[in-house]
Write a protein that holds these residues in place. Structure first.
Motif, PDB file in Angstrom:
ATOM      1  N   PRO A 109       0.810  -1.042   0.176  1.00  0.00           N
ATOM      2  CA  PRO A 109       0.419  -0.178   0.059  1.00  0.00           C
ATOM      3  C   PRO A 109       1.045   1.495  -0.295  1.00  0.00           C
ATOM      4  O   PRO A 109       0.722   2.214  -1.120  1.00  0.00           O
ATOM      5  N   THR A 110       1.769   1.893   0.809  1.00  0.00           N
ATOM      6  CA  THR A 110       2.869   2.220   0.820  1.00  0.00           C
ATOM      7  C   THR A 110       3.414   2.074  -0.291  1.00  0.00           C
ATOM      8  O   THR A 110       3.692   4.061  -0.693  1.00  0.00           O
ATOM      9  N   LEU A 111       4.022   1.657  -1.135  1.00  0.00           N
ATOM     10  CA  LEU A 111       4.906   1.752  -2.377  1.00  0.00           C
ATOM     11  C   LEU A 111       4.028   2.019  -3.651  1.00  0.00           C
ATOM     12  O   LEU A 111       3.767   2.936  -4.097  1.00  0.00           O
ATOM     13  N   LYS A 112       2.681   2.055  -3.272  1.00  0.00           N
ATOM     14  CA  LYS A 112       1.763   1.736  -4.757  1.00  0.00           C
ATOM     15  C   LYS A 112       1.144   3.229  -4.469  1.00  0.00           C
ATOM     16  O   LYS A 112       1.378   3.928  -4.966  1.00  0.00           O
ATOM     17  N   LEU A 113       0.719   3.566  -3.237  1.00  0.00           N
ATOM     18  CA  LEU A 113       0.417   5.763  -2.783  1.00  0.00           C
ATOM     19  C   LEU A 113       2.011   5.908  -3.711  1.00  0.00           C
ATOM     20  O   LEU A 113       1.489   7.119  -4.611  1.00  0.00           O
ATOM     21  N   LEU A 114       3.233   5.729  -2.825  1.00  0.00           N
ATOM     22  CA  LEU A 114       4.678   6.355  -3.458  1.00  0.00           C
ATOM     23  C   LEU A 114       4.722   7.439  -4.488  1.00  0.00           C
ATOM     24  O   LEU A 114       4.994   7.870  -5.729  1.00  0.00           O
ATOM     25  N   MET A 115       4.512   5.993  -5.560  1.00  0.00           N
ATOM     26  CA  MET A 115       4.495   5.685  -6.986  1.00  0.00           C
ATOM     27  C   MET A 115       3.472   6.128  -7.427  1.00  0.00           C
ATOM     28  O   MET A 115       3.641   6.929  -8.910  1.00  0.00           O
ATOM     29  N   GLN A 116       2.228   6.377  -7.201  1.00  0.00           N
ATOM     30  CA  GLN A 116       1.344   7.258  -8.098  1.00  0.00           C
ATOM     31  C   GLN A 116       1.143   8.405  -8.102  1.00  0.00           C
ATOM     32  O   GLN A 116       1.546   9.531  -8.492  1.00  0.00           O
ATOM     33  N   LEU A 117       2.060   8.926  -6.430  1.00  0.00           N
ATOM     34  CA  LEU A 117       2.555  10.194  -6.926  1.00  0.00           C
ATOM     35  C   LEU A 117       3.422  11.225  -6.961  1.00  0.00           C
ATOM     36  O   LEU A 117       3.523  11.585  -7.496  1.00  0.00           O
ATOM     37  N   LEU A 118       4.358   9.886  -7.835  1.00  0.00           N
ATOM     38  CA  LEU A 118       5.496  10.324  -8.632  1.00  0.00           C
ATOM     39  C   LEU A 118       5.210  10.648 -10.200  1.00  0.00           C
ATOM     40  O   LEU A 118       5.305  11.287 -10.422  1.00  0.00           O
ATOM     41  N   TYR A 119       4.587   9.668 -10.142  1.00  0.00           N
ATOM     42  CA  TYR A 119       3.765   9.219 -11.408  1.00  0.00           C
ATOM     43  C   TYR A 119       3.185  10.660 -11.767  1.00  0.00           C
ATOM     44  O   TYR A 119       3.601  11.227 -13.501  1.00  0.00           O
ATOM     45  N   MET A 120       2.709  11.488 -10.896  1.00  0.00           N
ATOM     46  CA  MET A 120       1.220  12.277 -10.999  1.00  0.00           C
ATOM     47  C   MET A 120       2.927  13.922 -11.876  1.00  0.00           C
ATOM     48  O   MET A 120       1.938  14.911 -12.500  1.00  0.00           O
ATOM     49  N   PHE A 121       3.860  13.507 -11.107  1.00  0.00           N
ATOM     50  CA  PHE A 121       4.894  14.494 -11.134  1.00  0.00           C
ATOM     51  C   PHE A 121       5.783  14.665 -12.025  1.00  0.00           C
ATOM     52  O   PHE A 121       6.861  15.318 -12.671  1.00  0.00           O
ATOM     53  N   LEU A 122       5.421  13.477 -12.895  1.00  0.00           N
ATOM     54  CA  LEU A 122       6.376  13.706 -13.882  1.00  0.00           C
ATOM     55  C   LEU A 122       6.150  13.630 -15.454  1.00  0.00           C
ATOM     56  O   LEU A 122       5.834  13.659 -15.449  1.00  0.00           O
ATOM     57  N   PRO A 123       7.290  14.092 -16.259  1.00  0.00           N
ATOM     58  CA  PRO A 123       7.680  14.372 -17.566  1.00  0.00           C
ATOM     59  C   PRO A 123       7.175  12.736 -18.186  1.00  0.00           C
ATOM     60  O   PRO A 123       7.747  12.007 -17.723  1.00  0.00           O
ATOM     61  N   ASN A 125       7.643  10.280 -20.703  1.00  0.00           N
ATOM     62  CA  ASN A 125       8.847  10.153 -20.811  1.00  0.00           C
ATOM     63  C   ASN A 125       9.409   8.280 -20.942  1.00  0.00           C
ATOM     64  O   ASN A 125       8.195   8.075 -20.482  1.00  0.00           O
ATOM     65  N   LYS A 126      10.061   7.744 -21.495  1.00  0.00           N
ATOM     66  CA  LYS A 126      10.460   6.507 -21.017  1.00  0.00           C
ATOM     67  C   LYS A 126      10.040   5.787 -19.485  1.00  0.00           C
ATOM     68  O   LYS A 126       9.362   4.346 -19.226  1.00  0.00           O
ATOM     69  N   PHE A 127      10.834   6.171 -18.327  1.00  0.00           N
ATOM     70  CA  PHE A 127      10.787   6.224 -17.073  1.00  0.00           C
ATOM     71  C   PHE A 127       9.182   6.438 -16.692  1.00  0.00           C
ATOM     72  O   PHE A 127       8.728   5.620 -15.644  1.00  0.00           O
ATOM     73  N   LYS A 128       8.569   7.258 -16.926  1.00  0.00           N
ATOM     74  CA  LYS A 128       7.231   7.124 -16.374  1.00  0.00           C
ATOM     75  C   LYS A 128       6.179   5.724 -17.118  1.00  0.00           C
ATOM     76  O   LYS A 128       5.295   5.664 -16.632  1.00  0.00           O
ATOM     77  N   HIS A 129       6.701   5.853 -18.348  1.00  0.00           N
ATOM     78  CA  HIS A 129       5.990   4.194 -18.727  1.00  0.00           C
ATOM     79  C   HIS A 129       6.194   3.738 -18.217  1.00  0.00           C
ATOM     80  O   HIS A 129       5.161   3.181 -17.856  1.00  0.00           O
ATOM     81  N   MET A 130       7.374   3.268 -17.924  1.00  0.00           N
ATOM     82  CA  MET A 130       7.915   2.049 -17.101  1.00  0.00           C
ATOM     83  C   MET A 130       7.074   1.932 -15.698  1.00  0.00           C
ATOM     84  O   MET A 130       6.705   1.195 -15.334  1.00  0.00           O
ATOM     85  N   LEU A 131       7.026   3.328 -14.852  1.00  0.00           N
ATOM     86  CA  LEU A 131       6.076   3.060 -13.757  1.00  0.00           C
ATOM     87  C   LEU A 131       4.659   3.101 -13.922  1.00  0.00           C
ATOM     88  O   LEU A 131       4.033   2.247 -13.253  1.00  0.00           O
ATOM     89  N   GLY A 132       4.110   4.027 -14.637  1.00  0.00           N
ATOM     90  CA  GLY A 132       2.343   3.411 -15.299  1.00  0.00           C
ATOM     91  C   GLY A 132       2.893   1.337 -15.322  1.00  0.00           C
ATOM     92  O   GLY A 132       1.414   1.455 -14.626  1.00  0.00           O
ATOM     93  N   ARG A 133       3.254   1.372 -15.744  1.00  0.00           N
ATOM     94  CA  ARG A 133       3.264   0.006 -15.997  1.00  0.00           C
ATOM     95  C   ARG A 133       3.311  -1.095 -14.825  1.00  0.00           C
ATOM     96  O   ARG A 133       2.477  -1.731 -14.172  1.00  0.00           O
ATOM     97  N   VAL A 134       4.214  -0.618 -13.710  1.00  0.00           N
ATOM     98  CA  VAL A 134       3.763  -0.815 -12.315  1.00  0.00           C
ATOM     99  C   VAL A 134       3.132  -0.874 -11.735  1.00  0.00           C
ATOM    100  O   VAL A 134       2.234  -1.965 -11.316  1.00  0.00           O
ATOM    101  N   ILE A 135       2.767   0.494 -11.716  1.00  0.00           N
ATOM    102  CA  ILE A 135       1.173   0.523 -10.934  1.00  0.00           C
ATOM    103  C   ILE A 135      -0.130   0.005 -11.771  1.00  0.00           C
ATOM    104  O   ILE A 135      -0.212  -0.874 -10.767  1.00  0.00           O
TER     105      ILE A 135
END
Length: 202
Positions: A109-123, A125-135
């Motif tokens: 639960p903690t990781l999921k919320l923190l990843m969603q928080l990070l995803y919102m502010f990322l431009p 790019n490829k990393f955001k795409h990868m993070l989206g897949r993880v989420i």
């Protein structure tokens, strides 16, 4: 402006998660009726003697009014939080279960919320795409934390029931931690619906 609502929901979910983990989830209390307790004690003493001894004990009990005692006494009480349950499982050498409970009710639960928080502010790019897949993968397990809280409640109730006899009346009361964790679950689900994870990089 579009980020304010999901950001607020994530912050609230994180704020609810901490007390949801540390505050009591369930309180179990076992109480014994005083008159029944006195009766059982007399019967146990009488078993060691003959019939006349039993009759004397019963008569003395009646004279002293032990059979008319009113009220209850507390014989068992246990209050546990999610974190307390993890520690108890570990103390009882149920390490695998303790790790699974901690992983699905605290870490994920903690990781999921923190990843969603990070995803919102990322431009974008490829990393955001990868993070989206993880989420997206983690979100598939979003109901596991609800299942874990149900297991903890069942575990505590079952553990108490195994230690209690027929004389003890069990009472269960949901604690503040249960409601905090339920609130976290609702806000976490809302956050997942508000944050649109793009399936591919754009």
């Amino acid at each position: 402006m579009r980020k304010i609502l999901p950001l607020t929901v994530i912050v609230i979910a994180l704020a609810l998660l901490l007390p949801g983990i540390t505050q009591p989830v369930l309180t179990l209390e076992g109480r014994i009726d005083k008159s029944q307790l006195a009766q059982v004690g007399i019967e146990m003493l009488a078993e060691e003697g003959d019939v006349s001894t039993r009759n004397m004990l019963m008569m003395a009990s009646s004279m002293l009014g032990l059979d008319k005692l009113e009220g209850e006494i507390s014989a068992y009480q246990k209050t546990r939080s999610i974190w307390g349950t993890v520690n108890e499982l570990a103390d009882n050498k149920n390490y695998l279960v303790a790790v699974l409970v901690a992983f699905f009710s605290i870490v994920i639960p903690t990781l999921k919320l923190l990843m969603q928080l990070l995803y919102m502010f990322l431009p974008v790019n490829k990393f955001k795409h990868m993070l989206g897949r993880v989420i997206q993968c983690v979100t598939k397990w979003s109901m596991v934390d609800v299942f874990v809280i149900a297991l903890i409640v069942a575990y505590l109730a079952g553990n108490a029931d195994g230690q209690m006899g027929e004389l003890i009346n069990m009472r269960a009361e949901l604690g503040a931690g249960f409601w905090y964790f339920t609130g976290y679950c609702l806000f976490a689900i809302t956050a997942s619906s508000l944050i649109k994870v793009t399936p591919r990089n754009s």
